[in-house]
Design a protein around this motif. Structure first.
Motif, PDB file in Angstrom:
ATOM      1  N   GLY A 283       0.821  -1.214   0.000  1.00 36.31           N
ATOM      2  CA  GLY A 283       0.000   0.000   0.000  1.00 36.31           C
ATOM      3  C   GLY A 283       0.849   1.255   0.000  1.00 36.31           C
ATOM      4  O   GLY A 283       0.574   2.211  -0.746  1.00 36.31           O
ATOM      5  N   ASN A 284       1.895   1.258   0.823  1.00 34.78           N
ATOM      6  CA  ASN A 284       2.792   2.416   0.856  1.00 34.78           C
ATOM      7  C   ASN A 284       3.537   2.581  -0.458  1.00 34.78           C
ATOM      8  O   ASN A 284       3.690   3.702  -0.962  1.00 34.78           O
ATOM      9  N   MET A 285       3.989   1.471  -1.024  1.00 38.22           N
ATOM     10  CA  MET A 285       4.701   1.546  -2.298  1.00 38.22           C
ATOM     11  C   MET A 285       3.773   2.041  -3.407  1.00 38.22           C
ATOM     12  O   MET A 285       4.174   2.860  -4.244  1.00 38.22           O
ATOM     13  N   LEU A 286       2.539   1.559  -3.407  1.00 39.77           N
ATOM     14  CA  LEU A 286       1.571   1.968  -4.419  1.00 39.77           C
ATOM     15  C   LEU A 286       1.211   3.454  -4.279  1.00 39.77           C
ATOM     16  O   LEU A 286       1.145   4.177  -5.274  1.00 39.77           O
ATOM     17  N   ALA A 287       1.019   3.906  -3.055  1.00 42.36           N
ATOM     18  CA  ALA A 287       0.717   5.323  -2.836  1.00 42.36           C
ATOM     19  C   ALA A 287       1.885   6.202  -3.278  1.00 42.36           C
ATOM     20  O   ALA A 287       1.677   7.244  -3.916  1.00 42.36           O
ATOM     21  N   ASP A 288       3.107   5.781  -2.971  1.00 39.89           N
ATOM     22  CA  ASP A 288       4.286   6.540  -3.421  1.00 39.89           C
ATOM     23  C   ASP A 288       4.360   6.593  -4.942  1.00 39.89           C
ATOM     24  O   ASP A 288       4.636   7.645  -5.525  1.00 39.89           O
ATOM     25  N   ALA A 289       4.113   5.460  -5.599  1.00 41.84           N
ATOM     26  CA  ALA A 289       4.151   5.418  -7.059  1.00 41.84           C
ATOM     27  C   ALA A 289       3.077   6.328  -7.652  1.00 41.84           C
ATOM     28  O   ALA A 289       3.328   7.044  -8.631  1.00 41.84           O
ATOM     29  N   ALA A 290       1.894   6.316  -7.046  1.00 45.76           N
ATOM     30  CA  ALA A 290       0.804   7.173  -7.532  1.00 45.76           C
ATOM     31  C   ALA A 290       1.169   8.650  -7.392  1.00 45.76           C
ATOM     32  O   ALA A 290       0.974   9.440  -8.315  1.00 45.76           O
TER      33      ALA A 290
END
Length: 77
Positions: free
Chosen positions: A41-48
């Motif tokens: 979730g953190n990685m996805l939010a950072d990528a977004a």
């Protein structure tokens, strides 16, 4: 620029690699789904954020993904 077929193959390969890594972490490290969700979730939010996706669009995308309710990889069609 990639063709749709090239893009689809890369995305499906990416999905398979991530799924294999998750399964390995569960088996070898005893990682829980909650721990995996936290990291991803953190990685996805950072990528977004890096891609310029707004919070509203990100949350809406996650809601649609959640509602798919399937064990299959998300459809690219």
């Amino acid at each position: 620029m990639k063709t749709f077929e090239e893009f689809e193959k890369v995305m499906l390969d990416f999905y398979d690699e991530i799924q294999a890594t998750i399964e390995r972490l569960e088996e070898e490290k005893g990682a829980s789904r909650a721990e995996i969700m936290c990291v991803l979730g953190n990685m996805l939010a950072d990528a977004a954020r890096d891609a310029g996706v707004t919070k509203e669009t990100f949350l809406r995308t996650m809601e649609v993904t959640w509602m798919q309710d399937t064990d299959e990889p998300p459809s690219l069609h």
